[in-house]
Design a protein around this motif. Structure first.
Motif, PDB file in Angstrom:
ATOM      1  N   UNK A 263       0.685  -1.600   0.026  1.00  0.00           N
ATOM      2  CA  UNK A 263      -0.068  -0.073  -0.252  1.00  0.00           C
ATOM      3  C   UNK A 263       1.239   1.244  -0.148  1.00  0.00           C
ATOM      4  N   UNK A 264       0.776   2.322   0.201  1.00  0.00           N
ATOM      5  CA  UNK A 264       0.772   3.583   0.178  1.00  0.00           C
ATOM      6  C   UNK A 264       0.115   4.413   0.592  1.00  0.00           C
ATOM      7  N   UNK A 265      -0.176   3.785   1.533  1.00  0.00           N
ATOM      8  CA  UNK A 265      -0.860   4.489   3.598  1.00  0.00           C
ATOM      9  C   UNK A 265       0.823   5.045   3.999  1.00  0.00           C
ATOM     10  N   UNK A 266       0.261   5.944   5.268  1.00  0.00           N
ATOM     11  CA  UNK A 266       1.430   6.286   5.501  1.00  0.00           C
ATOM     12  C   UNK A 266       1.215   5.940   7.528  1.00  0.00           C
ATOM     13  N   UNK A 267       2.147   6.190   8.469  1.00  0.00           N
ATOM     14  CA  UNK A 267       1.109   5.595   9.857  1.00  0.00           C
ATOM     15  C   UNK A 267      -0.042   6.520  10.072  1.00  0.00           C
ATOM     16  N   UNK A 268      -0.013   7.758   9.685  1.00  0.00           N
ATOM     17  CA  UNK A 268      -1.469   8.365  10.395  1.00  0.00           C
ATOM     18  C   UNK A 268      -2.578   7.656   9.566  1.00  0.00           C
ATOM     19  N   UNK A 272      -5.787   5.984  11.720  1.00  0.00           N
ATOM     20  CA  UNK A 272      -7.378   6.410  10.844  1.00  0.00           C
ATOM     21  C   UNK A 272      -8.010   5.255  10.711  1.00  0.00           C
ATOM     22  N   UNK A 273      -7.769   4.429   9.763  1.00  0.00           N
ATOM     23  CA  UNK A 273      -8.381   3.238   8.628  1.00  0.00           C
ATOM     24  C   UNK A 273      -9.721   2.663   9.751  1.00  0.00           C
ATOM     25  N   UNK A 274     -10.224   2.971   8.984  1.00  0.00           N
ATOM     26  CA  UNK A 274     -11.507   1.710  10.364  1.00  0.00           C
ATOM     27  C   UNK A 274     -11.858   0.162   9.575  1.00  0.00           C
ATOM     28  N   UNK A 275     -12.167  -0.498  10.410  1.00  0.00           N
ATOM     29  CA  UNK A 275     -12.257  -1.926   9.930  1.00  0.00           C
ATOM     30  C   UNK A 275     -12.777  -1.913   8.611  1.00  0.00           C
ATOM     31  N   UNK A 303       3.699   0.201   5.452  1.00  0.00           N
ATOM     32  CA  UNK A 303       1.679  -0.394   5.910  1.00  0.00           C
ATOM     33  C   UNK A 303       1.931  -1.462   4.675  1.00  0.00           C
ATOM     34  N   UNK A 304       1.583  -2.703   5.094  1.00  0.00           N
ATOM     35  CA  UNK A 304       0.766  -3.203   3.869  1.00  0.00           C
ATOM     36  C   UNK A 304      -0.569  -4.394   4.462  1.00  0.00           C
ATOM     37  N   UNK A 305      -1.242  -4.349   3.221  1.00  0.00           N
ATOM     38  CA  UNK A 305      -3.215  -5.327   3.772  1.00  0.00           C
ATOM     39  C   UNK A 305      -2.839  -6.610   3.643  1.00  0.00           C
ATOM     40  N   UNK A 320       2.153  -2.639  10.322  1.00  0.00           N
ATOM     41  CA  UNK A 320       2.514  -1.193  10.145  1.00  0.00           C
ATOM     42  C   UNK A 320       4.474  -1.544  10.370  1.00  0.00           C
ATOM     43  N   UNK A 321       4.760  -1.459  10.051  1.00  0.00           N
ATOM     44  CA  UNK A 321       6.299  -1.504  10.007  1.00  0.00           C
ATOM     45  C   UNK A 321       6.601  -0.429  10.695  1.00  0.00           C
ATOM     46  N   UNK A 322       6.731  -0.392  12.385  1.00  0.00           N
ATOM     47  CA  UNK A 322       6.929   1.192  13.428  1.00  0.00           C
ATOM     48  C   UNK A 322       8.127   1.000  13.758  1.00  0.00           C
ATOM     49  N   UNK A 323       9.067  -0.193  13.603  1.00  0.00           N
ATOM     50  CA  UNK A 323      10.244  -0.222  13.730  1.00  0.00           C
ATOM     51  C   UNK A 323      11.013  -1.155  13.041  1.00  0.00           C
ATOM     52  N   UNK A 324      12.233  -0.965  12.551  1.00  0.00           N
ATOM     53  CA  UNK A 324      13.248  -2.328  12.178  1.00  0.00           C
ATOM     54  C   UNK A 324      14.220  -1.725  12.541  1.00  0.00           C
TER      55      UNK A 324
END
Length: 340
Positions: A263-268, A272-275, A303-305, A320-324
């Motif tokens: 996906x092209x989503x960022x952490x915010x 914010x994404x709903x189920x 971010x991956x789906x 979300x890959x929050x840390x690596x």
């Protein structure tokens, strides 16, 4: 007189002939940094237990760890209205997992030349990601069948249990394929992830020579893998067939076909994404590349789906890959949001 003397000595002789082997001993190493007794923990807490067992007169043969989750580790789907919730009807049944079942090779012989049979095992694990209790029971058994057990109960409380999605954090420590690491440390790495429950398992919980943990393979949705130098880390579904990415033994026959889309989503946007939008987010995106079951090297903030299937039910979510942290001891920290 001689007859009386023999009668007096007879109980002593019988006692000497009927000597029994001293029992197996098993104890937890109890220091503040280790888990050795009942306690309340945070969901997904990383915990460590050191268990020490002594065989005394007989050699140790096996060490087992069983975990009983009550209620089960499936996220609870609460009814509407919430006041109608009934644990007897709505809570999942308790679930027992064989976490470790291993033949052990105890050390034999100490500095004084006496024969000994002992083992020290370090169990580093993650607490459950859903609300409830988990009973950890450790058992050491010797070659004569005698055993000793110790157990503790952990209780986790999740503040947002009533929401329509399940969220958790998973910390994975894959060992680079070419790294020279002691087997015990390599197997202890938590690299097998269930996306619906938030359950993390080490290698010895899904693979052993006796195949007694084979049922746990059906819990695995993703496997965390690291490149030969630890400079790349990725996620792969068990259905992957590219042995250059991940090699699973032939006995792993039931392999989850976990769908992975970039996906092209960022952490915010992830937060914010709903189920209700997770399915659309999956279907409108595409695979990472030619291998539909491998993410390729991941990056922090990515971010991956995903899509997982439980029986006939499909569930969608975001990761979300929050840390690596890359290098000789890579660590991947993921935040997961998935439909209940």
């Amino acid at each position: 007189m001689h007859f009386r003397f023999l009668l007096l000595c007879l109980p002593v002789l019988l006692a000497a002939c009927s000597k029994t082997a001293r029992p197996v001993q098993l104890d937890f190493v109890g220091i503040s940094a280790l888990t050795s007794s009942n306690k309340t923990v945070q969901p997904n807490d990383t915990l460590t237990t050191r268990v020490y067992a002594v065989g005394n007169d007989n050699a140790l043969k096996r060490l087992t760890i069983k975990v009983t989750y009550e209620p089960g580790i499936t996220p609870i789907i609460y009814p509407v209205p919430l006041s109608s919730y009934d644990p007897a009807k709505n809570a999942p049944d308790k679930k027992e997992i064989i976490y470790l079942d291993s033949l052990i090779e105890p050390r034999a012989g100490n500095a004084n030349g006496h024969a000994i049979s002992e083992t020290l095992f370090v169990n580093q694990f993650a607490a459950r990601a859903t609300s409830g209790a988990e009973l950890w029971q450790y058992t050491a058994t010797d070659v004569a069948g005698a055993s000793a057990s110790r157990a503790y109960r952990l209780t986790a409380r999740k503040a947002d249990s009533a929401v329509v999605l399940h969220s958790f954090t998973a910390v994975m420590r894959p060992v680079p394929r070419r790294a020279v690491v002691a087997r015990g440390v390599r197997d202890r790495s938590r690299v097998f992830l269930n996306l619906q429950y938030g359950l993390l398992l080490p290698k010895y919980a899904v693979l052993n020579q006796e195949r007694s943990v084979e049922a746990n393979q059906d819990l695995v949705d993703l496997i965390c893998v690291a490149g030969g130098t630890g400079n790349t880390v990725g996620l792969v579904a068990p259905a992957n067939t590219d042995t250059a990415v991940c090699r699973l033994p032939a006995i792993w026959t039931k392999r989850h076909v976990t769908g992975l889309h970039a996906t092209a989503l960022n952490s915010d946007q992830f937060t914010a994404a709903a189920a209700a939008d997770f399915q659309a987010g999956y279907t409108t995106n595409k695979d990472f590349g030619t291998n539909a079951f491998y993410t390729g090297p991941l990056k922090k903030g990515q971010v991956l789906s995903f899509k997982i299937t439980d029986g006939t039910t499909d569930r969608y979510g975001l990761l979300l890959v929050s840390d690596l942290v890359l290098g000789s001891a890579p660590v991947l920290t993921c935040t997961v949001r998935v439909q209940k």
